[in-house]
Design a protein around this motif. Sequence first.
Motif, PDB file in Angstrom:
ATOM      1  N   ILE A   1      10.494 -14.239  -4.533  1.00  0.00           N
ATOM      2  CA  ILE A   1      10.718 -12.852  -4.977  1.00  0.00           C
ATOM      3  C   ILE A   1       9.645 -11.979  -4.330  1.00  0.00           C
ATOM      4  CG2 ILE A   1      10.898 -11.270  -6.935  1.00  0.00           C
ATOM      5  CD1 ILE A   1      11.780 -13.640  -8.653  1.00  0.00           C
TER       6      ILE A   1
ATOM      7  N   ILE B   1       2.761 -11.350   1.667  1.00  0.00           N
ATOM      8  CA  ILE B   1       2.588 -12.682   1.058  1.00  0.00           C
ATOM      9  C   ILE B   1       3.926 -13.434   1.024  1.00  0.00           C
ATOM     10  CG2 ILE B   1       1.880 -13.916  -1.042  1.00  0.00           C
ATOM     11  CD1 ILE B   1      -0.469 -12.562   0.492  1.00  0.00           C
TER      12      ILE B   1
ATOM     13  N   ASP C   1      13.671  -3.746  -1.964  1.00  0.00           N
ATOM     14  CA  ASP C   1      13.690  -2.584  -1.063  1.00  0.00           C
ATOM     15  C   ASP C   1      13.848  -3.125   0.362  1.00  0.00           C
ATOM     16  OD1 ASP C   1      12.978  -0.194   0.312  1.00  0.00           O
ATOM     17  OD2 ASP C   1      11.930   0.529  -1.447  1.00  0.00           O
TER      18      ASP C   1
ATOM     19  N   LYS D   1       1.040   0.150   2.700  1.00  0.00           N
ATOM     20  CA  LYS D   1       0.165   1.256   2.279  1.00  0.00           C
ATOM     21  C   LYS D   1      -1.299   1.004   2.662  1.00  0.00           C
ATOM     22  CE  LYS D   1       3.679   2.903  -0.254  1.00  0.00           C
ATOM     23  NZ  LYS D   1       4.569   1.770  -0.306  1.00  0.00           N
TER      24      LYS D   1
ATOM     25  N   GLY E   1       3.699  -8.999  -5.606  1.00  0.00           N
ATOM     26  CA  GLY E   1       2.576  -8.055  -5.477  1.00  0.00           C
ATOM     27  C   GLY E   1       2.299  -7.331  -6.785  1.00  0.00           C
ATOM     28  N   PRO E   2       2.246  -5.998  -6.777  1.00  0.00           N
ATOM     29  CA  PRO E   2       1.931  -5.260  -8.006  1.00  0.00           C
ATOM     30  C   PRO E   2       2.994  -5.403  -9.094  1.00  0.00           C
ATOM     31  CG  PRO E   2       1.735  -3.850  -6.060  1.00  0.00           C
ATOM     32  CD  PRO E   2       2.361  -5.122  -5.599  1.00  0.00           C
TER      33      PRO E   2
ATOM     34  N   ILE F   1      -5.161   6.868   0.802  1.00  0.00           N
ATOM     35  CA  ILE F   1      -5.492   6.948   2.238  1.00  0.00           C
ATOM     36  C   ILE F   1      -5.173   8.367   2.725  1.00  0.00           C
ATOM     37  CG2 ILE F   1      -4.870   6.115   4.547  1.00  0.00           C
ATOM     38  CD1 ILE F   1      -6.042   3.779   3.163  1.00  0.00           C
TER      39      ILE F   1
ATOM     40  N   VAL G   1      -0.953   0.668  -4.418  1.00  0.00           N
ATOM     41  CA  VAL G   1      -1.458  -0.062  -5.590  1.00  0.00           C
ATOM     42  C   VAL G   1      -1.985  -1.430  -5.153  1.00  0.00           C
ATOM     43  CG1 VAL G   1      -0.803  -1.114  -7.781  1.00  0.00           C
ATOM     44  CG2 VAL G   1       0.108   1.123  -7.143  1.00  0.00           C
TER      45      VAL G   1
ATOM     46  N   GLY H   1      -5.001  -8.449  -4.395  1.00  0.00           N
ATOM     47  CA  GLY H   1      -5.904  -7.294  -4.460  1.00  0.00           C
ATOM     48  C   GLY H   1      -5.977  -6.487  -3.181  1.00  0.00           C
ATOM     49  N   GLY H   2      -7.194  -6.309  -2.673  1.00  0.00           N
ATOM     50  CA  GLY H   2      -7.410  -5.491  -1.485  1.00  0.00           C
ATOM     51  C   GLY H   2      -7.511  -6.304  -0.215  1.00  0.00           C
TER      52      GLY H   2
ATOM     53  N   ILE I   1      -3.403  -8.706   3.244  1.00  0.00           N
ATOM     54  CA  ILE I   1      -3.012  -8.810   4.658  1.00  0.00           C
ATOM     55  C   ILE I   1      -3.962  -9.793   5.350  1.00  0.00           C
ATOM     56  CG2 ILE I   1      -2.315  -7.500   6.704  1.00  0.00           C
ATOM     57  CD1 ILE I   1      -1.152  -5.941   4.470  1.00  0.00           C
TER      58      ILE I   1
HETATM   59  C1  LIG Z   1      -4.835   1.848   0.135  1.00  0.00           C
HETATM   60  C2  LIG Z   1      -4.866   0.357   0.341  1.00  0.00           C
HETATM   61  C3  LIG Z   1      -5.605  -0.161   1.394  1.00  0.00           C
HETATM   62  C4  LIG Z   1      -5.592  -1.551   1.641  1.00  0.00           C
HETATM   63  N1  LIG Z   1      -6.231  -2.030   2.760  1.00  0.00           N
HETATM   64  C5  LIG Z   1      -6.142  -3.354   3.053  1.00  0.00           C
HETATM   65  C6  LIG Z   1      -6.706  -3.856   4.269  1.00  0.00           C
HETATM   66  O1  LIG Z   1      -7.260  -3.103   5.089  1.00  0.00           O
HETATM   67  N2  LIG Z   1      -6.599  -5.193   4.513  1.00  0.00           N
HETATM   68  C7  LIG Z   1      -5.978  -6.036   3.634  1.00  0.00           C
HETATM   69  O2  LIG Z   1      -5.929  -7.237   3.887  1.00  0.00           O
HETATM   70  N3  LIG Z   1      -5.426  -5.566   2.485  1.00  0.00           N
HETATM   71  C8  LIG Z   1      -5.483  -4.260   2.189  1.00  0.00           C
HETATM   72  N4  LIG Z   1      -4.906  -3.787   1.043  1.00  0.00           N
HETATM   73  C9  LIG Z   1      -4.288  -4.749   0.114  1.00  0.00           C
HETATM   74  C10 LIG Z   1      -2.960  -5.245   0.627  1.00  0.00           C
HETATM   75  O3  LIG Z   1      -2.140  -4.146   0.992  1.00  0.00           O
HETATM   76  C11 LIG Z   1      -2.289  -6.103  -0.464  1.00  0.00           C
HETATM   77  O4  LIG Z   1      -3.174  -7.110  -0.896  1.00  0.00           O
HETATM   78  C12 LIG Z   1      -1.042  -6.779   0.077  1.00  0.00           C
HETATM   79  O5  LIG Z   1      -0.192  -5.852   0.710  1.00  0.00           O
HETATM   80  C13 LIG Z   1      -0.307  -7.470  -1.058  1.00  0.00           C
HETATM   81  O6  LIG Z   1       0.889  -8.004  -0.509  1.00  0.00           O
HETATM   82  P1  LIG Z   1       2.011  -8.575  -1.457  1.00  0.00           P
HETATM   83  O7  LIG Z   1       3.024  -9.199  -0.561  1.00  0.00           O
HETATM   84  O8  LIG Z   1       1.398  -9.408  -2.536  1.00  0.00           O
HETATM   85  O9  LIG Z   1       2.601  -7.291  -2.216  1.00  0.00           O
HETATM   86  P2  LIG Z   1       3.669  -6.213  -1.699  1.00  0.00           P
HETATM   87  O10 LIG Z   1       3.482  -5.826  -0.302  1.00  0.00           O
HETATM   88  O11 LIG Z   1       3.708  -5.125  -2.708  1.00  0.00           O
HETATM   89  O12 LIG Z   1       5.030  -7.038  -1.758  1.00  0.00           O
HETATM   90  C14 LIG Z   1       5.712  -7.300  -2.956  1.00  0.00           C
HETATM   91  C15 LIG Z   1       7.186  -7.020  -2.708  1.00  0.00           C
HETATM   92  O13 LIG Z   1       7.944  -7.471  -3.828  1.00  0.00           O
HETATM   93  C16 LIG Z   1       9.059  -6.630  -3.954  1.00  0.00           C
HETATM   94  N5  LIG Z   1       9.552  -6.812  -5.314  1.00  0.00           N
HETATM   95  C17 LIG Z   1       8.906  -6.565  -6.483  1.00  0.00           C
HETATM   96  N6  LIG Z   1       9.671  -6.875  -7.539  1.00  0.00           N
HETATM   97  C18 LIG Z   1      10.841  -7.361  -7.033  1.00  0.00           C
HETATM   98  C19 LIG Z   1      12.031  -7.852  -7.636  1.00  0.00           C
HETATM   99  N7  LIG Z   1      12.174  -7.894  -8.967  1.00  0.00           N
HETATM  100  N8  LIG Z   1      13.034  -8.270  -6.824  1.00  0.00           N
HETATM  101  C20 LIG Z   1      12.910  -8.206  -5.462  1.00  0.00           C
HETATM  102  N9  LIG Z   1      11.810  -7.734  -4.852  1.00  0.00           N
HETATM  103  C21 LIG Z   1      10.784  -7.333  -5.628  1.00  0.00           C
HETATM  104  C22 LIG Z   1       8.499  -5.242  -3.669  1.00  0.00           C
HETATM  105  O14 LIG Z   1       9.501  -4.339  -3.275  1.00  0.00           O
HETATM  106  C23 LIG Z   1       7.485  -5.527  -2.554  1.00  0.00           C
HETATM  107  O15 LIG Z   1       8.030  -5.303  -1.260  1.00  0.00           O
HETATM  108  C24 LIG Z   1      -4.878  -2.421   0.768  1.00  0.00           C
HETATM  109  C25 LIG Z   1      -4.145  -1.897  -0.302  1.00  0.00           C
HETATM  110  C26 LIG Z   1      -4.126  -0.515  -0.516  1.00  0.00           C
HETATM  111  C27 LIG Z   1      -3.313   0.028  -1.642  1.00  0.00           C
END
Ligand SMILES: Cc1cc2nc3c(=O)[nH]c(=O)nc-3n(C[C@H](O)[C@H](O)[C@H](O)COP(=O)(O)OP(=O)(O)OC[C@H]3O[C@@H](n4cnc5c(N)ncnc54)[C@H](O)[C@@H]3O)c2cc1C
Length: 373
Positions: free
Chosen positions: A10, A15, A37, A46, A204-205, A227, A306, A333-334, A337
């Motif tokens: 999901i 990640i 999405d 973001k 993610g969030p 940003i 977020v 978290g932060g 990537i």
């Molecule tokens: C301003 C800012 C600056 C940052 N700078 C950095 C940086 O320089 N370097 C770095 O390493 N990290 C950085 N980060 C952190 C980094 O962006 C996150 O740690 C990372 O993107 C998390 O990835 P994720 O795949 O866990 O979450 P996400 O990218 O949010 O992916 C989760 C996905 O799940 C999908 N989803 C949620 N619920 C459902 C559902 N029920 N069904 C289907 N799909 C669903 C969402 O649409 C989303 O696309 C930054 C974050 C921010 C906000």
Amino acid sequence: MEPTAEIVIIGAGVIGCSTAYHLAKAGITDVTVFEMDQVGAGTSSKSASMLSMQFGRDPLLARMAQYSYGRYMDFEAELGSPIDFRKTGWISVAAGEAAANLRRHAEGLQSLGIPTELLTPDEVKYRYPELNTGDIELGTFGPDDGPFDPHMIMWGYVKKAAGMGVTFRQGEKATGLRIEAGRVTGVETGSGFIGTSTVVNAAGPWAAEIGRWAGVEIPLTNRTRTIVMTGPLPDIPADRPFVEDETVEWYFRPETGGVLMGMGNVPAKSPEAALDSEMVNKIVDHAVHRVPVLEKASLLTAWSGVRPLTADGRPIFGRLPGLDGLLLNCGWGGMGIIQAPAAGQLMAELVRDGRTSTFDTDGLLFSRFVEPH
Ligand SMILES: Cc1cc2nc3c(=O)[nH]c(=O)nc-3n(C[C@H](O)[C@H](O)[C@H](O)COP(=O)(O)OP(=O)(O)OC[C@H]3O[C@@H](n4cnc5c(N)ncnc54)[C@H](O)[C@@H]3O)c2cc1C
């Protein structure tokens, strides 16, 4: 007949995409990824797009960042997609208590073999003449860090995984889990049910929402960061390093002829971030103090995202106690990537072998947040 998949992921942020690729690489290709999405539409689009080994405040996370850094250096050879990495370096500056913390942190990185120099304010000024160094006490420099392109990374993973048989279902939301006798048997989605014995929560969030379907509160503390991008500003050369002012948690780096700046650690009301315009003003105010030439810059665009943080700064990875078949890969978290190669590799090991081998992930388990009885 209802569709099935050996593994359902999901979320197709960085990640989820890395997890999908690493599962396929490990020989597990009957994988379906649900993304409500588009690929990368969540927090992964973001970010400040920095690859850094200076970031990890904890030895395990620093070693994981080192591992992921190495994997990124081989990314194009391994996956056939470039990631647009530019090794410009990372400068941190600080004063007061933040300077003492920065020194301890730098010494910790040095002890792990991560190249990190300690700099006097004059040495910072020499490396970055545009900075106001009048009120800083200490700087550090990590030569190996720099910006890269998260979209190229995610699409690199998606293209390779899809070519190996993984299915990506974009625009389809997972809406619930089917659980029978303490184990996951499938996922409800906007477009119907899919049977599976293993779900990876890479939302993610939004990850806490998926936990609630199983009656579990995943302890994420989502926080908003903003940003701001300026228009063209020739006064800041494009090869200048990323700079983080640790005292106020403000940062900036060159981007497409201007600069990108970031700041903010505000509790998020929802996983969908609206622009925090108050934070935009704070970012601009500090910019003019730390880099006086930025007074000349125009504001091109701004957004908030977020960060899915946890109380101890570590991600939440692995099994949930008392429920078979729901695996967590969230709370990055932060640094999601930066750490995506490790996050995907470790999840593939857990699924294939029942345990991780590249790193011991016991310290990342959900159970660390559960009170011992
Ligand atoms: C301003 C800012 C600056 C940052 N700078 C950095 C940086 O320089 N370097 C770095 O390493 N990290 C950085 N980060 C952190 C980094 O962006 C996150 O740690 C990372 O993107 C998390 O990835 P994720 O795949 O866990 O979450 P996400 O990218 O949010 O992916 C989760 C996905 O799940 C999908 N989803 C949620 N619920 C459902 C559902 N029920 N069904 C289907 N799909 C669903 C969402 O649409 C989303 O696309 C930054 C974050 C921010 C906000």
